[in-house]
Design an enzyme around this catalytic site. Structure first.
Site, PDB file in Angstrom:
ATOM      1  N   HIS A   3       0.871  -1.181   0.000  1.00  0.00           N
ATOM      2  CA  HIS A   3       0.000   0.000   0.000  1.00  0.00           C
ATOM      3  C   HIS A   3       0.912   1.237   0.000  1.00  0.00           C
ATOM      4  O   HIS A   3       2.013   1.189   0.550  1.00  0.00           O
ATOM      5  CB  HIS A   3      -0.827  -0.055   1.290  1.00  0.00           C
ATOM      6  CG  HIS A   3      -1.901   0.976   1.407  1.00  0.00           C
ATOM      7  ND1 HIS A   3      -1.656   2.267   1.812  1.00  0.00           N
ATOM      8  CD2 HIS A   3      -3.233   0.893   1.201  1.00  0.00           C
ATOM      9  CE1 HIS A   3      -2.796   2.937   1.853  1.00  0.00           C
ATOM     10  NE2 HIS A   3      -3.772   2.133   1.489  1.00  0.00           N
ATOM     11  N   ASP A  37       3.096  -3.938   8.385  1.00  0.00           N
ATOM     12  CA  ASP A  37       1.878  -3.166   8.198  1.00  0.00           C
ATOM     13  C   ASP A  37       0.702  -4.133   8.362  1.00  0.00           C
ATOM     14  O   ASP A  37       0.399  -4.914   7.475  1.00  0.00           O
ATOM     15  CB  ASP A  37       1.900  -2.542   6.791  1.00  0.00           C
ATOM     16  CG  ASP A  37       0.562  -1.941   6.394  1.00  0.00           C
ATOM     17  OD1 ASP A  37      -0.372  -1.928   7.220  1.00  0.00           O
ATOM     18  OD2 ASP A  37       0.464  -1.490   5.234  1.00  0.00           O
ATOM     19  N   GLN A  63      -4.525  -4.658   7.298  1.00  0.00           N
ATOM     20  CA  GLN A  63      -5.533  -5.597   6.785  1.00  0.00           C
ATOM     21  C   GLN A  63      -5.533  -6.921   7.538  1.00  0.00           C
ATOM     22  O   GLN A  63      -6.244  -7.853   7.150  1.00  0.00           O
ATOM     23  CB  GLN A  63      -5.296  -5.866   5.293  1.00  0.00           C
ATOM     24  CG  GLN A  63      -5.485  -4.648   4.413  1.00  0.00           C
ATOM     25  CD  GLN A  63      -6.915  -4.123   4.413  1.00  0.00           C
ATOM     26  OE1 GLN A  63      -7.859  -4.807   4.823  1.00  0.00           O
ATOM     27  NE2 GLN A  63      -7.088  -2.897   3.959  1.00  0.00           N
ATOM     28  N   LYS A 117     -10.491  -0.177  10.497  1.00  0.00           N
ATOM     29  CA  LYS A 117     -10.615  -1.387   9.669  1.00  0.00           C
ATOM     30  C   LYS A 117     -10.863  -2.609  10.539  1.00  0.00           C
ATOM     31  O   LYS A 117     -10.810  -3.749  10.073  1.00  0.00           O
ATOM     32  CB  LYS A 117      -9.341  -1.591   8.848  1.00  0.00           C
ATOM     33  CG  LYS A 117      -9.114  -0.500   7.792  1.00  0.00           C
ATOM     34  CD  LYS A 117      -7.798  -0.734   7.074  1.00  0.00           C
ATOM     35  CE  LYS A 117      -7.320   0.465   6.294  1.00  0.00           C
ATOM     36  NZ  LYS A 117      -8.052   0.732   5.072  1.00  0.00           N
ATOM     37  N   CYS A 169      -4.753   2.420  -3.659  1.00  0.00           N
ATOM     38  CA  CYS A 169      -3.516   2.992  -3.087  1.00  0.00           C
ATOM     39  C   CYS A 169      -2.346   2.029  -3.228  1.00  0.00           C
ATOM     40  O   CYS A 169      -1.519   1.890  -2.304  1.00  0.00           O
ATOM     41  CB  CYS A 169      -3.695   3.363  -1.615  1.00  0.00           C
ATOM     42  SG  CYS A 169      -4.983   4.537  -1.294  1.00  0.00           S
TER      43      CYS A 169
HETATM   44  N1  PMP Z   1      -1.776  -0.436   4.798  1.00  0.00           N
HETATM   45  C1  PMP Z   1      -2.719  -1.164   4.230  1.00  0.00           C
HETATM   46  C2  PMP Z   1      -2.396  -2.549   3.780  1.00  0.00           C
HETATM   47  C3  PMP Z   1      -4.003  -0.642   4.077  1.00  0.00           C
HETATM   48  O1  PMP Z   1      -4.954  -1.369   3.504  1.00  0.00           O
HETATM   49  C4  PMP Z   1      -4.264   0.659   4.530  1.00  0.00           C
HETATM   50  C5  PMP Z   1      -5.641   1.286   4.378  1.00  0.00           C
HETATM   51  N2  PMP Z   1      -6.208   1.130   3.100  1.00  0.00           N
HETATM   52  C6  PMP Z   1      -3.235   1.386   5.120  1.00  0.00           C
HETATM   53  C7  PMP Z   1      -2.000   0.805   5.247  1.00  0.00           C
HETATM   54  C8  PMP Z   1      -3.429   2.761   5.627  1.00  0.00           C
HETATM   55  O2  PMP Z   1      -4.401   2.818   6.621  1.00  0.00           O
HETATM   56  P1  PMP Z   1      -4.988   4.222   7.069  1.00  0.00           P
HETATM   57  O3  PMP Z   1      -5.551   4.868   5.834  1.00  0.00           O
HETATM   58  O4  PMP Z   1      -6.035   3.883   8.053  1.00  0.00           O
HETATM   59  O5  PMP Z   1      -3.873   4.997   7.632  1.00  0.00           O
END
Ligand code: PMP
Length: 420
Positions: free
Chosen positions: A124, A201, A204, A227, A366
């Site tokens: 991401h 990270d 998910q 999430k 993203c």
């Molecule tokens: N890492 C991953 C794998 C994600 O899916 C996301 C959110 N789409 C993020 C980081 C970032 O999370 P946040 O937008 O809540 O900061």
């Protein structure tokens, strides 16, 4: 059987009882944000109704109550991750902020010119851009562990890119695009045998599996509450105590230290408050702790099994359709399915699904470099949560079937008025 869990919990989620254009929401965008159960809403409401104040500042009763809830929330997160100490838990506003804090506060000490930072090819942007920036600032080099033809990075792909200059590996626990579960425990073991730090990270992962940071042996672990059935605006950074000793804060100000002078920097500030300058999002932390109680009450592995079963059925049903491509190799264990209908832009598929009340995410998720490597400009992503049912997975498959027909009709004018 997997719908049994959903039947038990659906009544907990007020939003599921609402109607969208007369239809109940079929919410399959859980990887973007999960819905919030009554138990979490109640906890936040209760905090604001009964205990609201600022923390760590006042000696009055409400101040002490707020401080107590704040500290209990941190302890709840410690237990959720099985961290050794509550001081290894820092509250941020998001997973994104957590990664940035590590990259800027720790990375700048751990990485020097000519060193290498290694990420995977499915990250991401939130676990890519902070590292690219770190490399830019320090003169380090960003390396990428390749994904295979199914878009999955293996332990060997990491091994192949580890050199004697590798200082830090940053990797997603679960891919937000296609639900791939990465072997982070094995990656950490390999990394540590070379003295390399590992940042995971977990954005998910935490809603779909038990996470034990000591078992994984992650140096840092990042996620967001929104999430995992908690509120927006709250994130978590776990870090080993020894690393927090070396890490610098991103923000300076009130709350982090009782002492300040004109001449010196902050004196006496200790983790975790060292990294939490300013008034914190207390209600968000209370809600995060309540979400953890909720998830653990159901059993995180049971929830993950439920989500994975629905995603596996969706993947199987979609794969069986002509002209539909499903990404990823295995059954999607992370509860996420990504797909495309040949010749149809993902936004058009998403809009079509929306007419059935089905919420999916469409676009680049993203993760542009990853999608580039798959050779696609976007995809439709269905992501499952605890309240989703097998009927909803079937509805998704059926609705994509009609999308295929509908778009085929549009592309072939003679067929335009055919119903199907
Ligand atoms: N890492 C991953 C794998 C994600 O899916 C996301 C959110 N789409 C993020 C980081 C970032 O999370 P946040 O937008 O809540 O900061």
């Amino acid at each position: 059987p997997s719908s049994g869990l959903a039947r038990d919990v659906r009544a907990d989620f007020p939003i599921l009882a609402t109607k969208l254009d007369g239809k109940p929401p079929v919410y399959l965008d859980n990887a973007a944000t999960t819905q919030i159960p009554r138990q979490v809403l109640d906890a936040v409401h209760d905090y604001y109704s009964n205990d609201n104040s600022n923390v760590g500042r006042g000696v009055h009763t409400l101040g002490m109550r707020a401080t107590d809830r704040f500290m209990r929330s941190r302890e709840r997160v410690r237990a959720f991750l099985n961290a050794a100490e509550a001081s290894e838990i820092v509250f941020t506003k998001s997973a994104t902020e957590s990664v940035n804090l590590v990259a800027q506060g720790f990375g700048t000490h751990a990485v020097a010119a000519g060193d290498e930072v290694l990420i995977s090819g499915l990250e991401h942007h939130s676990n890519l851009l902070p590292w690219r920036q770190l490399c830019l600032r320090t003169g380090a080099v960003l390396q990428v562990a390749d994904v295979d033809e199914y878009g999955e990075p293996s332990l060997d792909a990491f091994r192949a890119k580890i050199t004697e200059r590798t200082r830090l590996i940053a990797v997603a626990h679960v891919s937000n695009v296609q639900g791939t579960v990465n072997p982070v425990r094995e990656i950490a073991a390999e990394a540590h045998s070379h003295g390399i730090f590992v940042v995971v990270d977990g954005a998910q992962a935490v809603a779909h599996r038990s996470v034990d940071v000591r078992d994984l042996d992650a140096d840092f672990y990042c996620f967001s509450a929104h999430k995992m059935y908690g509120p927006h605006g709250t994130g978590v950074l776990y870090g080993k105590a020894e690393h927090f000793e070396r890490m610098e804060p991103l923000l300076l100000g009130g709350g982090m230290t009782p002492i300040a002078t004109y001449a010196d920097g902050p004196v006496g500030a200790r983790p975790p408050l060292l990294f939490e300058a300013g008034s914190p999002n207390i209600a968000g932390m209370v809600g995060t702790a309540a979400a953890m109680d909720y998830l653990d009450g159901l059993g995180r592995d049971a929830v993950g099994g439920h989500d994975a079963a629905l995603a596996a059925r969706a993947a199987e049903g979609l794969r069986a359709l002509d002209g539909v491509t499903v990404y990823g190799a295995q059954a999607p264990l992370g509860g996420i399915v990504s797909f495309n209908v040949d010749g149809v832009h993902p936004h058009d598929v998403g809009s079509h699904l929306n007419t059935f009340g089905i919420a999916t995410r469409t676009g680049v998720h993203c993760a542009v470099p990853f999608l580039d490597s798959l050779g696609i400009v976007g995809s439709v992503r269905a992501s499952f949560g605890v309240y989703n049912t097998m009927e909803e997975a079937e509805l998704l498959i059926d609705s994509v079937t009609t999308a295929e027909k509908g778009f085929w009709s549009m592309n072939h004018p003679d067929e335009r008025f055919l119903k199907g």
